[in-house]
Motif scaffolding. Sequence first.
Motif: not given
Length: 156
Positions: A103-107, A129-134, A96-99, A125-127
Amino acid sequence: MPNPPVPPTGVPVLVLNGPNLSLLGLREPEVYGTHTLADVDELCRSTAAAHGLRADCRQSNHEGVLIDAIHEARTAHRGIVINPAGYSHTSVAVRDALAAVELPVVEVHLSNIHRREAFRHHSHVSAVADTVICGAGAHGYALALTHLAQLLEDNR
């Protein structure tokens, strides 16, 4: 007379690491690799600088401290790279804080969370995030910052 310190340059971005990442290099190296958090921070700073960014690297084991840093980023940073670690799977508050900061967010995750225990497959967080890298290990942070630089460029 010594020269005054040179203020940091570059577009400020927050690199935020969650719980237990302070133990990188020691904790389960077969899963998380042998790079330390200091190694990751240096990689982030050098990658960010190469893209005209300035990485503000932070780590906390405390959910509220992470949320406070995210709130601060709203006015102090242009984007966020976050490895929420265990909070990925448990913290609606971090999500919720990220939403809220818009800001653009990359997880980023060092390991491939989808090849691990079932409880790790879902990230709140993925929901947002603009992008997820794992699964790219420490290099995932360099990929995340490179992509964040592109997102910021595209949104100019």
